[in-house]
Design an enzyme around this catalytic site. Structure first.
Site, short mmCIF file in Angstrom:
data_model
loop_
_atom_site.label_atom_id
_atom_site.label_comp_id
_atom_site.label_asym_id
_atom_site.label_seq_id
_atom_site.Cartn_x
_atom_site.Cartn_y
_atom_site.Cartn_z
N GLU B 120 0.91 -1.26 -0.02
CA GLU B 120 -0.10 -0.03 0.13
C GLU B 120 0.84 1.21 0.02
O GLU B 120 1.37 1.67 1.07
CB GLU B 120 -0.90 -0.07 1.22
CG GLU B 120 -2.21 0.97 0.78
CD GLU B 120 -1.83 2.33 1.22
OE1 GLU B 120 -1.36 2.99 0.43
OE2 GLU B 120 -2.09 2.85 2.37
N GLU B 129 4.71 11.20 -1.94
CA GLU B 129 5.36 10.28 -1.35
C GLU B 129 6.23 9.54 -2.02
O GLU B 129 7.38 8.92 -1.50
CB GLU B 129 4.69 9.57 -0.50
CG GLU B 129 3.60 9.99 0.61
CD GLU B 129 3.37 9.04 1.44
OE1 GLU B 129 3.30 7.93 1.73
OE2 GLU B 129 2.07 9.26 2.09
N1 LIG Z 1 11.55 2.00 1.11
C1 LIG Z 1 10.92 1.53 2.02
N2 LIG Z 1 11.31 0.39 2.65
C2 LIG Z 1 10.61 -0.14 3.78
N3 LIG Z 1 9.56 0.48 4.26
C3 LIG Z 1 8.84 1.52 3.63
C4 LIG Z 1 9.69 2.33 2.62
N4 LIG Z 1 8.93 3.25 2.11
C5 LIG Z 1 7.83 3.15 2.97
N5 LIG Z 1 8.02 2.35 3.78
C6 LIG Z 1 6.88 1.89 4.91
O1 LIG Z 1 5.79 1.64 4.20
C7 LIG Z 1 4.61 1.99 5.03
C8 LIG Z 1 3.55 2.52 4.00
S1 LIG Z 1 2.01 2.74 4.86
C9 LIG Z 1 1.21 1.18 4.72
C10 LIG Z 1 1.33 0.24 6.03
C11 LIG Z 1 0.79 -1.10 5.73
N6 LIG Z 1 1.08 -1.92 4.88
C12 LIG Z 1 -1.09 -0.78 5.78
O2 LIG Z 1 -1.32 -1.09 4.67
O3 LIG Z 1 -1.51 -0.58 6.60
C13 LIG Z 1 5.15 2.76 6.33
O4 LIG Z 1 5.20 1.97 7.37
C14 LIG Z 1 6.55 3.09 5.71
O5 LIG Z 1 7.39 3.40 6.79
#
Ligand SMILES: Nc1ncnc2c1ncn2[C@@H]1O[C@H](CSCC[C@H](N)C(=O)O)[C@@H](O)[C@H]1O
Ligand SMILES: Nc1ncnc2c1ncn2[C@@H]1O[C@H](CSCC[C@H](N)C(=O)O)[C@@H](O)[C@H]1O
Lengths: 356, 356
Positions: B120, B129
């Site tokens: 997501e 983002e």
């Molecule tokens: N390059 C990267 N490597 C690892 N995690 C990442 C990332 N870019 C973003 N994230 C993480 O991705 C998440 C996106 S929000 C989605 C959170 C969860 N999958 C849900 O659906 O509820 C955040 O927690 C953020 O810290």
């Protein structure tokens, strides 16, 4: 690596590049007026002198200094606001005596030493932002022996207060935890996922926010229910960077003046314009951020709410020990620990706060 | 130097480390429900498969994937939320099939390639983002040939709307400029400093804020007064990082369906779960953030208000060209330029916006 410094640079200077934010400070007339008076009521100190304005922003303090008679003012500003300052200086016809320099005070070069350093460096609870560090660097790099700092002194104060906000915050916290309980139910019903194992962490996170974060408040003097303790005094002429960066620890007593609960400790500061020993001001000006019936400065007061409040009676003595330390992850923010007890009554309590 | 990346890291990941923020996303049930359905209604796709969850946050999507039958799920999360995810996974008894790994997807190592990548990653106006970059990196590093991305496709939409907020914003801007005029008077009276030379800059700054910043809105479908144009479609299986990072440019026509002013262009997105060509989903799920009478997802819709509005009549055709480019100073934010004119009527107008 220089990453932390760069991060800090980007974040810290960000808002100061907006006129909107400079306006906020300028129209705080208790603040701007105090600097105006410190210059205009001490013209004999400024006459013919060389002045440095550390963090000139819009250029306002440089203009005051020039108008008070300075021969030359170096106005240093890190952000692009320096361009506006240049324009403002020219519009007042002061480009002959004020030189605006864009750069950080730690690395700019000036062609001469200065007689006076003026700067508005104060943050919430005096020390937030840690910009005083930069003023001390400027002092050590550029101030002539016997030269004066404006302001020259600062004091930190703590007093017990009564405030409805204490109960309100407690209520907000409880609502938030009820919201979490509902959320758990939904997650279980909709997706068959049980999040209860995260409840303690969520509780901690919310407590951190509602109970352990200092709050900007505009306190009325009638809410102050005990003596105000000056727990720290800084003489900016002699203070060293090392002292300033070290944890601050102070112990003191507060006398309670009214029966009833103490809902919070309320912190504020003032700064004095006394000049230096060799070059004292003629008229001492004070900029105070104490509770004021006409309303707070833009700094407000920082209130440290107690959950639960401390029950007190008139005449009680609160023995208080406060520790203020810089946050490891961000040197411009601070953690505050307040240990306190009613002498001869309850046992000691420790309350911890962040200043964000 | 690596300063910009570090800055970005600190700022971008900051909020995701709070359960409060994860809860905000989880309780957006149109969002979470779509992912739930995408997994549960396509169990035959997940049965026995190896899955990677990019940015697992609380761990929720990894749990859905495991419950849908995945043999093994790698759940990668950059922030300390990984620790909560680990706990949540264990509490559901899924530690045997889900491995939570704390790290950034760009640099973690996995012991094997995966059949499915679920993530997501969507931000405001889809692309804010720029987390899709990380999903494409994950795809190129870890997805088996023929493997599937969940979601697999995304679409960006723009439609003309009617909204009172347009006039409100105009009013707020005017109030702000009146405030500035008062402020000028005070500064002149109190300190004899004339700040009028900064008025144009202040005006620009405020216009930037009130007129050139996209707004989070929860639009009712009845406010949409013309056809909604799908101006960009992404197939995540074939999209390259290069294409994604390049400026987006699209031209299209919108037909106005009601007489009256068009106050804004309103942008939203949807994502589709179709699987890959080799491994299509049985039941296609769509997550839409379009205007909805039951209320918006946490993404809302991004509205680009027009000052002044464009006067339109039923049947008018708006010829629109949109450019979306990443901001130089922060690759995760975007500038949006909308050139538009009523065909055969007025002349072309250009409206520029930031997405903050
Ligand atoms: N390059 C990267 N490597 C690892 N995690 C990442 C990332 N870019 C973003 N994230 C993480 O991705 C998440 C996106 S929000 C989605 C959170 C969860 N999958 C849900 O659906 O509820 C955040 O927690 C953020 O810290
Ligand atoms: N190390 C440093 N070098 C140069 N400028 C600095 C600095 N640290 C902070 N500043 C600047 O100092 C200003 C403090 S706010 C005060 C602005 C102005 N003197 C006034 O009184 O209205 C900000 O504009 C900030 O950008």
């Amino acid at each position: 690596g220089d990453a932390p410094e760069s991060t800090d640079f980007a974040n810290y200077f960000c808002t100061y590049a907006y006129l909107y934010h400079q306006k906020d400070m300028l129209e705080d007339h208790k603040r701007t007026g105090a600097y105006y008076n410190a210059c205009m009521q001490n013209r004999e100190q400024f006459a013919g002198k060389v002045v440095l304005d550390v963090g000139t922003g819009s250029g306002i303090l440089a203009i005051f200094a020039a108008r008070a008679g300075a021969r030359k003012v170096y106005a240093v500003e890190a952000t692009d606001m320096a361009k506006s300052a240049k324009r403002l200086v020219a519009a007042q016809g002061l480009e002959g005596s004020i030189e605006v320099i864009q750069g950080v005070i730690e690395s700019v070069e000036l062609p001469e030493k200065v007689d006076i350093i003026i700067s508005e460096w104060m943050g919430y609870f005096l020390l937030r932002e840690s910009m005083l560090d930069s003023v001390l660097v400027a002092r050590d790099r550029f101030l002539k022996p016997g030269g004066a700092l404006y302001p020259s002194h600062a004091r930190m104060v703590l007093a017990p207060i009564r405030s409805n906000q204490c109960r309100q915050r407690q209520g907000d916290f409880q609502n938030s935890m009820e919201g979490w309980a509902e959320f758990l139910g939904e997650m279980k019903r909709y997706y068959n996922v049980d999040l209860d194992c995260l409840s303690d962490d969520y509780r901690k996170e919310q407590l951190d926010y509602f109970s352990h974060t200092a709050a900007w408040t505009d306190i009325h003097p009638s809410q102050v229910v005990g003596t105000a303790a000056v727990f720290k005094t800084y003489d900016l002429h002699t203070l060293t960077l090392e002292e300033l960066k070290a944890p601050l620890n102070a112990s003191f007593n507060i006398r309670v003046l009214e029966d009833g609960p103490v809902d919070a400790y309320c912190g504020w500061f003032d700064t004095q314009f006394k000049g230096s020993a060799e070059n004292p001001t003629t008229n001492e000006v004070v900029l105070s951020t104490a509770p004021d019936p006409t309303g707070a400065t833009h700094w407000g007061q920082q209130s440290f709410f107690l959950h639960p409040p401390v029950d007190c009676a008139e005449g009680d003595v609160l023995a208080v020990e406060i520790d203020v330390v810089r946050r490891k992850d961000n040197q411009r923010l601070m953690d505050v620990k307040i240990q306190h007890r009613v002498e001869g009554k309850g046992k000691a309590r420790t309350s911890c706060f962040h200043i964000e």
